[in-house]
Scaffold this motif. Sequence first.
Motif, mmCIF file in Angstrom:
data_model
loop_
_atom_site.group_PDB
_atom_site.id
_atom_site.type_symbol
_atom_site.label_atom_id
_atom_site.label_comp_id
_atom_site.label_asym_id
_atom_site.label_seq_id
_atom_site.Cartn_x
_atom_site.Cartn_y
_atom_site.Cartn_z
ATOM 1 N N LEU A 183 30.530 21.520 34.962
ATOM 2 C CA LEU A 183 30.847 21.736 36.370
ATOM 3 C C LEU A 183 32.190 21.098 36.715
ATOM 4 C CD1 LEU A 183 30.233 22.530 39.318
ATOM 5 C CD2 LEU A 183 28.930 20.413 39.507
ATOM 6 N N ALA A 184 32.391 19.862 36.297
ATOM 7 C CA ALA A 184 33.643 19.166 36.583
ATOM 8 C C ALA A 184 34.829 19.890 35.942
ATOM 9 C CB ALA A 184 33.572 17.725 36.090
ATOM 10 N N ALA A 185 34.649 20.360 34.720
ATOM 11 C CA ALA A 185 35.739 21.061 34.026
ATOM 12 C C ALA A 185 36.109 22.356 34.743
ATOM 13 C CB ALA A 185 35.343 21.345 32.574
ATOM 14 N N VAL A 186 35.110 23.121 35.165
ATOM 15 C CA VAL A 186 35.385 24.382 35.867
ATOM 16 C C VAL A 186 36.029 24.100 37.222
ATOM 17 C CG1 VAL A 186 34.307 26.384 36.974
ATOM 18 C CG2 VAL A 186 33.623 25.713 34.659
ATOM 19 N N ALA A 187 35.483 23.146 37.971
ATOM 20 C CA ALA A 187 36.059 22.811 39.276
ATOM 21 C C ALA A 187 37.496 22.317 39.113
ATOM 22 C CB ALA A 187 35.203 21.763 39.984
ATOM 23 N N ASP A 188 37.743 21.467 38.117
ATOM 24 C CA ASP A 188 39.098 20.962 37.884
ATOM 25 C C ASP A 188 40.053 22.087 37.504
ATOM 26 O OD1 ASP A 188 38.283 18.410 38.474
ATOM 27 O OD2 ASP A 188 38.199 17.733 36.393
ATOM 28 N N ARG A 189 39.594 23.028 36.670
ATOM 29 C CA ARG A 189 40.446 24.149 36.287
ATOM 30 C C ARG A 189 40.828 24.965 37.508
ATOM 31 N NH1 ARG A 189 39.492 29.136 36.160
ATOM 32 N NH2 ARG A 189 37.251 28.981 35.868
ATOM 33 N N ILE A 190 39.856 25.228 38.374
ATOM 34 C CA ILE A 190 40.144 26.008 39.587
ATOM 35 C C ILE A 190 41.168 25.264 40.444
ATOM 36 C CG2 ILE A 190 39.180 26.897 41.741
ATOM 37 C CD1 ILE A 190 36.552 27.383 40.167
ATOM 38 N N VAL A 191 40.971 23.948 40.608
ATOM 39 C CA VAL A 191 41.875 23.153 41.442
ATOM 40 C C VAL A 191 43.272 23.091 40.843
ATOM 41 C CG1 VAL A 191 42.347 20.795 42.225
ATOM 42 C CG2 VAL A 191 40.072 21.765 42.509
ATOM 43 N N GLN A 192 43.350 22.900 39.542
ATOM 44 C CA GLN A 192 44.656 22.682 38.910
ATOM 45 C C GLN A 192 45.389 23.967 38.558
ATOM 46 O OE1 GLN A 192 43.795 20.108 35.599
ATOM 47 N NE2 GLN A 192 43.081 18.465 36.928
ATOM 48 N N VAL A 240 38.690 37.890 45.965
ATOM 49 C CA VAL A 240 38.940 36.636 46.678
ATOM 50 C C VAL A 240 39.867 35.739 45.879
ATOM 51 C CG1 VAL A 240 36.721 36.665 47.891
ATOM 52 C CG2 VAL A 240 36.930 35.440 45.729
ATOM 53 N N SER A 241 40.412 34.775 46.571
ATOM 54 C CA SER A 241 41.189 33.706 45.949
ATOM 55 C C SER A 241 40.641 32.377 46.443
ATOM 56 C CB SER A 241 42.656 33.808 46.315
ATOM 57 O OG SER A 241 43.256 34.914 45.698
ATOM 58 N N VAL A 242 40.506 31.418 45.538
ATOM 59 C CA VAL A 242 40.051 30.073 45.891
ATOM 60 C C VAL A 242 41.286 29.239 46.217
ATOM 61 C CG1 VAL A 242 38.824 28.008 45.113
ATOM 62 C CG2 VAL A 242 38.053 30.270 44.356
ATOM 63 N N LEU A 243 41.301 28.670 47.422
ATOM 64 C CA LEU A 243 42.420 27.832 47.832
ATOM 65 C C LEU A 243 42.117 26.349 47.720
ATOM 66 C CD1 LEU A 243 43.726 29.682 51.010
ATOM 67 C CD2 LEU A 243 44.395 29.990 48.632
ATOM 68 N N ARG A 244 40.831 25.989 47.797
ATOM 69 C CA ARG A 244 40.468 24.570 47.746
ATOM 70 C C ARG A 244 39.054 24.429 47.206
ATOM 71 N NH1 ARG A 244 41.027 22.155 53.292
ATOM 72 N NH2 ARG A 244 39.009 23.077 53.628
ATOM 73 N N VAL A 245 38.821 23.341 46.471
ATOM 74 C CA VAL A 245 37.494 22.996 45.964
ATOM 75 C C VAL A 245 37.221 21.544 46.322
ATOM 76 C CG1 VAL A 245 36.029 22.719 43.925
ATOM 77 C CG2 VAL A 245 37.706 24.569 43.994
ATOM 78 N N LYS A 246 36.062 21.290 46.917
ATOM 79 C CA LYS A 246 35.578 19.921 47.115
ATOM 80 C C LYS A 246 34.336 19.783 46.238
ATOM 81 C CE LYS A 246 37.044 19.235 51.895
ATOM 82 N NZ LYS A 246 36.578 18.978 53.266
ATOM 83 N N VAL A 248 29.185 21.513 46.307
ATOM 84 C CA VAL A 248 30.526 21.970 45.991
ATOM 85 C C VAL A 248 30.908 22.908 47.122
ATOM 86 C CG1 VAL A 248 31.987 23.258 44.395
ATOM 87 C CG2 VAL A 248 30.177 21.775 43.500
ATOM 88 N N SER A 249 32.055 22.649 47.710
ATOM 89 C CA SER A 249 32.527 23.437 48.845
ATOM 90 C C SER A 249 33.835 24.106 48.446
ATOM 91 C CB SER A 249 32.738 22.497 50.032
ATOM 92 O OG SER A 249 33.351 23.149 51.097
ATOM 93 N N LEU A 250 33.948 25.393 48.743
ATOM 94 C CA LEU A 250 35.157 26.143 48.418
ATOM 95 C C LEU A 250 35.774 26.710 49.685
ATOM 96 C CD1 LEU A 250 33.799 28.379 45.499
ATOM 97 C CD2 LEU A 250 34.906 26.164 45.306
ATOM 98 N N LEU A 251 37.094 26.803 49.682
ATOM 99 C CA LEU A 251 37.802 27.564 50.692
ATOM 100 C C LEU A 251 38.296 28.808 49.964
ATOM 101 C CD1 LEU A 251 39.098 28.055 53.449
ATOM 102 C CD2 LEU A 251 41.047 26.666 52.683
ATOM 103 N N VAL A 252 37.720 29.947 50.321
ATOM 104 C CA VAL A 252 38.118 31.203 49.693
ATOM 105 C C VAL A 252 38.680 32.134 50.747
ATOM 106 C CG1 VAL A 252 36.409 31.017 47.844
ATOM 107 C CG2 VAL A 252 35.858 32.330 49.874
ATOM 108 N N VAL A 253 39.599 32.983 50.317
ATOM 109 C CA VAL A 253 40.154 33.993 51.201
ATOM 110 C C VAL A 253 40.119 35.318 50.477
ATOM 111 C CG1 VAL A 253 41.642 32.444 52.513
ATOM 112 C CG2 VAL A 253 42.524 33.528 50.453
ATOM 113 N N GLY A 254 40.026 36.377 51.242
ATOM 114 C CA GLY A 254 40.034 37.706 50.667
ATOM 115 C C GLY A 254 40.542 38.713 51.688
ATOM 116 N N ALA A 255 41.340 39.623 51.219
ATOM 117 C CA ALA A 255 41.932 40.593 52.145
ATOM 118 C C ALA A 255 40.901 41.571 52.659
ATOM 119 C CB ALA A 255 43.083 41.334 51.478
ATOM 120 N N GLU A 256 40.028 42.065 51.783
ATOM 121 C CA GLU A 256 39.022 43.039 52.210
ATOM 122 C C GLU A 256 37.745 42.815 51.424
ATOM 123 O OE1 GLU A 256 40.243 47.068 52.472
ATOM 124 O OE2 GLU A 256 42.295 46.517 52.933
ATOM 125 N N LEU A 257 36.670 42.649 52.152
ATOM 126 C CA LEU A 257 35.375 42.485 51.488
ATOM 127 C C LEU A 257 34.404 43.490 52.047
ATOM 128 C CD1 LEU A 257 35.019 38.635 51.241
ATOM 129 C CD2 LEU A 257 35.550 40.227 49.446
#
Length: 176
Positions: A19-28, A145-151, A167-176
């Motif tokens: 979990l930490a590795a995936v979250a860190d990869r997304i963040v970095q 979607v795109s992930v902009l932030r991970v807590k 785990v909290s994410l800030l995601v954005v997407g143009a059309e869903l």
Amino acid sequence: DDADAADGSLTVSLSAQRLAAVADRIVQEDAPANVATHMDGRWGSILQMDTASGTVIKDRFRLFDIAWRVNYGFQRHAGARWAAPAGGTHHYAHVKGVHRVYQKVNRAYKGRLARVLDVVRTTVTFDDLEALTDCLEAISRDPAVSVLRVKNRYSPAYDSLDGYRDVSLLVVGAEL
């Protein structure tokens, strides 16, 4: 018995590491590129930017109009594309209430409506960290979607006085 407890602890430890590795990869890796994409205006209306004028949406009626229009599609997407394939349970969330938004604006954001980023939100719960991590990977691979932030509040560095973890994410997407 002790052997079962040790095996369970090892499994949780390995799951937490993944979990930490995936979250860190997304963040970095993912989030900086996604923020750059956002900054060119591609995700404008979702993050309270008017793509036509390039200005922040200050009209609360327009903000809620957009939120109400995208929420149903977002909830369906989260349930079908993220929760179900990972074995999670999707909990449909309504658009954040006007009263609650204004509480946040006045108490935490010094009157700045544009700081409220969770008007459209959702929750997915899991029985184990493996499923949660599978879901994070699915979200990070989702072209919609795109992930902009991970807590990552499962991180050992997160100090929780009450033991709460998520785990909290800030995601954005143009059309869903």
